[in-house]
Design a protein around this motif. Structure first.
Motif, PDB file in Angstrom:
ATOM      1  N   ARG A   1       0.532  -1.083   0.034  1.00 18.49           N
ATOM      2  CA  ARG A   1       0.481  -0.277   0.072  1.00 18.49           C
ATOM      3  C   ARG A   1       1.460   1.218   0.364  1.00 18.49           C
ATOM      4  NH1 ARG A   1      -4.329   0.036   4.846  1.00 18.49           N
ATOM      5  NH2 ARG A   1      -2.733   0.650   5.399  1.00 18.49           N
ATOM      6  N   ASP A   2       1.571   1.185   0.652  1.00 14.90           N
ATOM      7  CA  ASP A   2       2.422   2.174   0.742  1.00 14.90           C
ATOM      8  C   ASP A   2       3.849   2.939  -0.463  1.00 14.90           C
ATOM      9  OD1 ASP A   2       2.444   3.545   3.041  1.00 14.90           O
ATOM     10  OD2 ASP A   2       5.145   3.380   3.699  1.00 14.90           O
ATOM     11  N   LEU A   3       4.198   1.203  -0.880  1.00 12.27           N
ATOM     12  CA  LEU A   3       4.477   1.719  -2.421  1.00 12.27           C
ATOM     13  C   LEU A   3       3.955   1.762  -4.349  1.00 12.27           C
ATOM     14  CD1 LEU A   3       6.873   0.666  -4.222  1.00 12.27           C
ATOM     15  CD2 LEU A   3       5.599  -1.241  -5.032  1.00 12.27           C
ATOM     16  N   MET A   4       2.457   1.659  -3.553  1.00 15.77           N
ATOM     17  CA  MET A   4       0.364   2.182  -4.240  1.00 15.77           C
ATOM     18  C   MET A   4       1.191   3.715  -4.177  1.00 15.77           C
ATOM     19  SD  MET A   4      -1.219  -1.212  -5.068  1.00 15.77           S
ATOM     20  CE  MET A   4      -1.597  -1.814  -3.476  1.00 15.77           C
ATOM     21  N   GLU A   5       0.952   4.022  -2.795  1.00 19.69           N
ATOM     22  CA  GLU A   5       0.613   5.065  -2.625  1.00 19.69           C
ATOM     23  C   GLU A   5       1.332   6.110  -3.358  1.00 19.69           C
ATOM     24  OE1 GLU A   5      -0.575   4.769   1.132  1.00 19.69           O
ATOM     25  OE2 GLU A   5      -2.168   3.804   1.221  1.00 19.69           O
ATOM     26  N   GLY A   6       2.854   5.984  -2.979  1.00 20.99           N
ATOM     27  CA  GLY A   6       3.964   6.862  -3.386  1.00 20.99           C
ATOM     28  C   GLY A   6       4.353   7.016  -4.783  1.00 20.99           C
ATOM     29  N   LEU A   7       3.978   5.826  -5.706  1.00 15.92           N
ATOM     30  CA  LEU A   7       3.839   5.567  -6.763  1.00 15.92           C
ATOM     31  C   LEU A   7       2.709   6.499  -7.814  1.00 15.92           C
ATOM     32  CD1 LEU A   7       4.381   2.228  -7.977  1.00 15.92           C
ATOM     33  CD2 LEU A   7       5.720   4.031  -7.985  1.00 15.92           C
ATOM     34  N   ILE A   8       1.721   6.554  -6.814  1.00 15.66           N
ATOM     35  CA  ILE A   8       0.957   7.549  -7.595  1.00 15.66           C
ATOM     36  C   ILE A   8       1.102   8.646  -7.335  1.00 15.66           C
ATOM     37  CG2 ILE A   8      -1.420   7.664  -7.471  1.00 15.66           C
ATOM     38  CD1 ILE A   8      -2.416   5.216  -7.157  1.00 15.66           C
ATOM     39  N   ARG A   9       1.420   9.497  -6.228  1.00 18.65           N
ATOM     40  CA  ARG A   9       2.072  10.275  -6.248  1.00 18.65           C
ATOM     41  C   ARG A   9       3.360  11.043  -6.671  1.00 18.65           C
ATOM     42  NH1 ARG A   9       1.854   9.381  -0.195  1.00 18.65           N
ATOM     43  NH2 ARG A   9       4.489   8.573  -0.609  1.00 18.65           N
ATOM     44  N   ASN A  10       3.656  10.303  -6.800  1.00 15.03           N
ATOM     45  CA  ASN A  10       5.841  10.290  -8.172  1.00 15.03           C
ATOM     46  C   ASN A  10       4.757  10.629  -9.469  1.00 15.03           C
ATOM     47  OD1 ASN A  10       8.314  10.918  -6.786  1.00 15.03           O
ATOM     48  ND2 ASN A  10       7.302   8.750  -5.598  1.00 15.03           N
ATOM     49  N   VAL A  11       3.934   9.526 -10.481  1.00 17.82           N
ATOM     50  CA  VAL A  11       3.077  10.562 -10.583  1.00 17.82           C
ATOM     51  C   VAL A  11       2.874  11.126 -11.550  1.00 17.82           C
ATOM     52  CG1 VAL A  11       1.553   9.529 -13.123  1.00 17.82           C
ATOM     53  CG2 VAL A  11       2.496   7.730 -11.690  1.00 17.82           C
ATOM     54  N   MET A  12       1.293  11.373 -10.164  1.00 14.99           N
ATOM     55  CA  MET A  12       1.375  13.375 -10.258  1.00 14.99           C
ATOM     56  C   MET A  12       1.999  14.016 -10.452  1.00 14.99           C
ATOM     57  SD  MET A  12      -2.202  11.900  -7.758  1.00 14.99           S
ATOM     58  CE  MET A  12      -2.723  14.265  -8.267  1.00 14.99           C
ATOM     59  N   GLN A  13       3.372  14.628  -9.474  1.00 11.29           N
ATOM     60  CA  GLN A  13       4.187  14.922  -9.285  1.00 11.29           C
ATOM     61  C   GLN A  13       5.292  15.709 -10.225  1.00 11.29           C
ATOM     62  OE1 GLN A  13       6.435  14.282  -5.874  1.00 11.29           O
ATOM     63  NE2 GLN A  13       4.380  14.521  -4.180  1.00 11.29           N
ATOM     64  N   SER A  14       5.551  14.467 -11.018  1.00  6.96           N
ATOM     65  CA  SER A  14       6.370  14.164 -12.010  1.00  6.96           C
ATOM     66  C   SER A  14       5.303  14.354 -13.464  1.00  6.96           C
ATOM     67  CB  SER A  14       7.178  12.944 -12.167  1.00  6.96           C
ATOM     68  OG  SER A  14       5.911  11.815 -12.534  1.00  6.96           O
ATOM     69  N   CYS A  15       4.803  14.229 -13.613  1.00  7.48           N
ATOM     70  CA  CYS A  15       3.999  14.794 -14.359  1.00  7.48           C
ATOM     71  C   CYS A  15       3.514  16.406 -14.668  1.00  7.48           C
ATOM     72  CB  CYS A  15       2.561  13.496 -14.895  1.00  7.48           C
ATOM     73  SG  CYS A  15       1.032  14.802 -16.081  1.00  7.48           S
ATOM     74  N   ALA A  16       3.457  16.619 -14.004  1.00  2.00           N
ATOM     75  CA  ALA A  16       2.937  18.538 -13.692  1.00  2.00           C
ATOM     76  C   ALA A  16       4.461  18.828 -13.886  1.00  2.00           C
ATOM     77  CB  ALA A  16       3.087  18.743 -12.522  1.00  2.00           C
TER      78      ALA A  16
ATOM     79  N   LEU B   1       7.372   0.589 -12.880  1.00  3.40           N
ATOM     80  CA  LEU B   1       7.215   0.007 -11.349  1.00  3.40           C
ATOM     81  C   LEU B   1       5.520  -0.329 -11.340  1.00  3.40           C
ATOM     82  CD1 LEU B   1      10.019   2.383  -9.308  1.00  3.40           C
ATOM     83  CD2 LEU B   1      10.100   0.102  -9.967  1.00  3.40           C
ATOM     84  N   ALA B   2       4.746   0.531 -11.959  1.00  4.44           N
ATOM     85  CA  ALA B   2       3.438   0.655 -11.814  1.00  4.44           C
ATOM     86  C   ALA B   2       2.864  -0.580 -12.024  1.00  4.44           C
ATOM     87  CB  ALA B   2       2.833   2.075 -12.861  1.00  4.44           C
ATOM     88  N   LEU B   3       3.901  -1.382 -12.925  1.00  9.37           N
ATOM     89  CA  LEU B   3       3.344  -2.553 -13.409  1.00  9.37           C
ATOM     90  C   LEU B   3       4.399  -3.748 -13.857  1.00  9.37           C
ATOM     91  CD1 LEU B   3       0.029  -3.723 -13.917  1.00  9.37           C
ATOM     92  CD2 LEU B   3       0.562  -3.002 -16.090  1.00  9.37           C
ATOM     93  N   ASN B   4       5.584  -4.020 -13.037  1.00  8.91           N
ATOM     94  CA  ASN B   4       6.230  -4.579 -12.791  1.00  8.91           C
ATOM     95  C   ASN B   4       5.782  -6.001 -11.805  1.00  8.91           C
ATOM     96  OD1 ASN B   4       7.186  -3.480 -10.690  1.00  8.91           O
ATOM     97  ND2 ASN B   4       9.525  -3.919 -11.455  1.00  8.91           N
ATOM     98  N   GLY B   5       5.502  -5.903 -11.691  1.00  9.98           N
ATOM     99  CA  GLY B   5       4.558  -7.323 -10.714  1.00  9.98           C
ATOM    100  C   GLY B   5       4.933  -7.053  -8.938  1.00  9.98           C
ATOM    101  N   LEU B   6       5.478  -5.969  -8.890  1.00 11.90           N
ATOM    102  CA  LEU B   6       5.683  -5.395  -7.365  1.00 11.90           C
ATOM    103  C   LEU B   6       4.594  -4.886  -6.944  1.00 11.90           C
ATOM    104  CD1 LEU B   6       8.806  -5.770  -6.141  1.00 11.90           C
ATOM    105  CD2 LEU B   6       8.794  -2.422  -6.604  1.00 11.90           C
ATOM    106  N   THR B   7       3.795  -3.969  -7.055  1.00 11.27           N
ATOM    107  CA  THR B   7       2.723  -3.336  -6.762  1.00 11.27           C
ATOM    108  C   THR B   7       1.954  -4.492  -6.133  1.00 11.27           C
ATOM    109  OG1 THR B   7       1.623  -2.488  -8.013  1.00 11.27           O
ATOM    110  CG2 THR B   7       3.000  -1.046  -7.491  1.00 11.27           C
ATOM    111  N   GLY B   8       2.463  -5.512  -7.015  1.00  9.08           N
ATOM    112  CA  GLY B   8       0.540  -6.547  -7.341  1.00  9.08           C
ATOM    113  C   GLY B   8       1.070  -7.766  -6.066  1.00  9.08           C
ATOM    114  N   ALA B   9       2.782  -8.013  -5.985  1.00  5.95           N
ATOM    115  CA  ALA B   9       3.258  -9.112  -5.466  1.00  5.95           C
ATOM    116  C   ALA B   9       2.845  -8.944  -3.885  1.00  5.95           C
ATOM    117  CB  ALA B   9       4.398  -8.970  -5.315  1.00  5.95           C
ATOM    118  N   GLY B  10       2.151 -10.276  -3.594  1.00  5.14           N
ATOM    119  CA  GLY B  10       1.232 -10.301  -1.950  1.00  5.14           C
ATOM    120  C   GLY B  10       0.221  -9.845  -2.119  1.00  5.14           C
ATOM    121  N   LEU B  11      -0.793  -9.539  -3.219  1.00  2.31           N
ATOM    122  CA  LEU B  11      -1.959  -8.925  -3.027  1.00  2.31           C
ATOM    123  C   LEU B  11      -3.532 -10.292  -3.178  1.00  2.31           C
ATOM    124  CD1 LEU B  11      -2.063  -5.220  -4.915  1.00  2.31           C
ATOM    125  CD2 LEU B  11      -1.571  -5.826  -2.203  1.00  2.31           C
ATOM    126  N   GLY B  12      -2.173 -10.672  -3.638  1.00  2.49           N
ATOM    127  CA  GLY B  12      -3.016 -12.089  -3.522  1.00  2.49           C
ATOM    128  C   GLY B  12      -4.562 -11.685  -5.045  1.00  2.49           C
TER     129      GLY B  12
END
Lengths: 388, 388
Positions: free
Chosen positions: A215-230, A251-262
């Motif tokens: 969850r922390d990883l995913m929230e960080g990625l979303i924040r970074n997409v928004m900040q870097s896009c701006a 990193l948003a779709l390389n398997g890392l975010t989903g690992a462990g989510l079932g």
């Protein structure tokens, strides 16, 4: 946390002046390759010449296969497969964004196959072999450069379907942020939405609530997409912004975010694929319309999760009630999509509300292939109505 | 963001009841293996029996090499290499924590070598071959299960040195959080400090300040180590806590945090290695003493970075001055180390202040091997004095 297997053998070569490494990296796998690319932009930018020179210098013979379009087409994949088979090519080099890389993957899987490549997308056959793939990325968006998935549109049936296999991980992907300096603002923003949507699909559909690391990883990625896009929109040649957006989208779709989510699902992509298949809408633009609508449809079922997301992404106050905060979260996300130049309604895509039943019927076919059985003609129409 | 290559081909199999997969996964690489493990605990817990049964069932013949100790020793590595050579073994299976996996890596690299394995650690020779390695992890700490590094102590010279090579990535690592239920509170906390220190080394030593993706990732990992460690101490059989700690410790040193940071260094490890080499201090315990001292020594040079960390990890107020916030950050980190049962001073490790020159001299030798030229006898003594 649920059990998982994480295995991602793609070698990423990231940074300035890395394109000339494509020749040597590819030569480790093949001396005769198919070079897949898109329209005129790579020739205009000089990238095409750079890649050709690097491959030639490494002793790699090239057969060209340009002309990949946004929402890449099955017919063009089949043409590529024919070239590989006729010319006895050994590997595929992709030079472009997600559409190009997905086309390269489909050719890589289809070339050694006994069946028609589309059989892999409708689940009739399983991939058992694929040619090696190397890539030079030119768009921060799809994440295909470091994953094993691909999405292709069958123009005859108007189906935009996906398939994946570990054999489809690119062997090497070269990510030079400078290659994205010329990406126009609209496509920069579409790419950002695509990356955000990839994270959100996992974030919203996991049934495991005890996944704090992910969850922390995913929230960080979303924040970074928004900040870097701006940053990229403010200055298209801001290297740091382009680099952050490119690496985040990977990193948003390389398997890392989903690992462990079932078990997770891609319901927003499921609906968007119909917009792309029927109207050739750019994928990210379609997602910008679908994502807020799907979240609003989900609001009654899981306000707590959307509210939590809003607190982490938009710093919404801790003390407000979940339902209210979730509503503010969706509004804030939709506003951000709009502010960055994305459409946020079917109307803005010039799709009339009267088409909703037809779109839902198309999406339903994909829902069945993906076994998303909770989706019906009726509730997909509800979601699309929220998008209109 | 700086240029980088990210390549991590280790396959992670994570979760409950995954240990019985070690046989089949190992059989893909070898039919005759060396099984490396530690002291009595894996026999007591039943893990040893499970692994042996799985290997036997997969048709893999095993030569045993138990007895790895904390701060693993070169002599024991050499004994393992002799067994591999005498018995013509083809792969190494590690069953344990970082010490066991590092021993397995050293044996894997040393067995096919023409030179003495220690030559790799002092930089005399480069690794050119290594046997395949598979692992079953029993401690959340070192991250060795998904990286290409190893640390071994030469007991004759009292040097605790490191080496790495892409060939040393384990082929497969099995991470079952239930195998860590029996890890005592002290070692659980030492492991947490090790993982935090791995992140902090990168966080503090990168010279690139425009690395928002990596910074967010690193801050999230530190928060998750702290939160999950607290859960494990409160209830050693909290599966979610053990799982989060295990996966976080793996992600803390698998190459992801450092990708894009440019040149980084391990000055805190450099000093801790001397505590381990000279006094056989558990690595995490030594780090709990060194980390706050090093940060305090760094305080004058880079208060902004330490303050930023404190705001992200301990929610320290935005508006306070950097110097003050940085000081509070170090205090909070030290307090957390203490609260979780770690020593935080040389005195608590029973190391007298009069030994500081000797420790610094030992660390200086490693500083020279690692080319950390800004470190001198004098300033290492300063740091150790702050730790006393």
């Amino acid at each position: 946390m649920q059990n998982f297997v994480f295995y991602n053998p793609t070698k990423i070569i990231f940074g300035r002046n890395t394109v000339p490494r494509i020749g040597k990296e590819t030569a480790a796998f093949a001396t005769r390759v198919l070079l897949v690319y898109g329209q005129a932009s790579s020739k205009k930018s000089g990238l095409h010449g750079q890649v050709m020179a690097s491959l030639a210098q490494a002793g790699v013979t090239v057969v060209e296969h340009g002309g990949v379009c946004s929402n890449p087409l099955l017919a063009h994949v089949r043409e590529g497969i024919a070239k590989v088979q006729q010319e006895d090519l050994q590997a595929i080099v992709a030079m472009g964004g997600g559409s190009v890389i997905d086309t390269a993957k489909a050719i890589a899987a289809g070339s050694p196959a006994d069946c028609d490549v589309w059989d892999y997308f409708v689940g009739k056959q399983l991939i058992t072999a694929a040619l090696p793939i190397t890539t030079v990325l030119t768009l921060a968006a799809a994440g295909s450069e470091m994953n094993s998935g691909m999405v292709i549109t069958n123009e005859a049936t108007q189906e935009k379907f996906a398939a994946s296999h570990p054999l489809l991980y690119p062997k090497v992907s070269i990510l030079d942020p400078e290659q994205t300096f010329t990406v126009p603002p609209t496509y920069t923003a579409y790419g950002a939405v695509d990356a955000i949507a990839h994270v959100l699909e996992f974030y919203m559909t996991t049934r495991d609530v005890d996944v704090p690391v992910q969850r922390d990883l995913m929230e960080g990625l979303i924040r970074n997409v928004m900040q870097s896009c701006a940053r990229c929109l403010a200055d298209p040649c801001d290297y740091g912004g382009r680099a952050a957006l490119m690496w985040t989208a990977t990193l948003a779709l390389n398997g890392l975010t989903g690992a462990g989510l079932g078990q997770t699902a891609f319901p927003m992509h499921m609906i968007e694929h119909s917009l792309s298949a029927l109207y050739n809408v750019p994928h990210g633009a379609g997602l910008a319309v679908v994502v807020p609508a799907w979240l609003r449809w989900q609001l009654g079922q899981d306000p707590a999760r959307i509210a939590y997301l809003g607190r982490m992404i938009f710093s919404l106050p801790e003390q407000a009630a979940d339902a209210e905060t979730a509503e503010l979260t969706i509004q804030a996300l939709r506003s951000w999509f709009r502010k960055t130049g994305n459409p946020v309604s079917l109307t803005e895509l010039n799709i009339p509300a009267s088409d909703i039943p037809r779109i839902a019927a198309n999406a339903l076919a994909l829902a069945r292939v993906w076994r998303l059985n909770q989706y019906t003609q009726e509730n997909i129409e509800e979601i699309l109505t929220l998008a209109s």
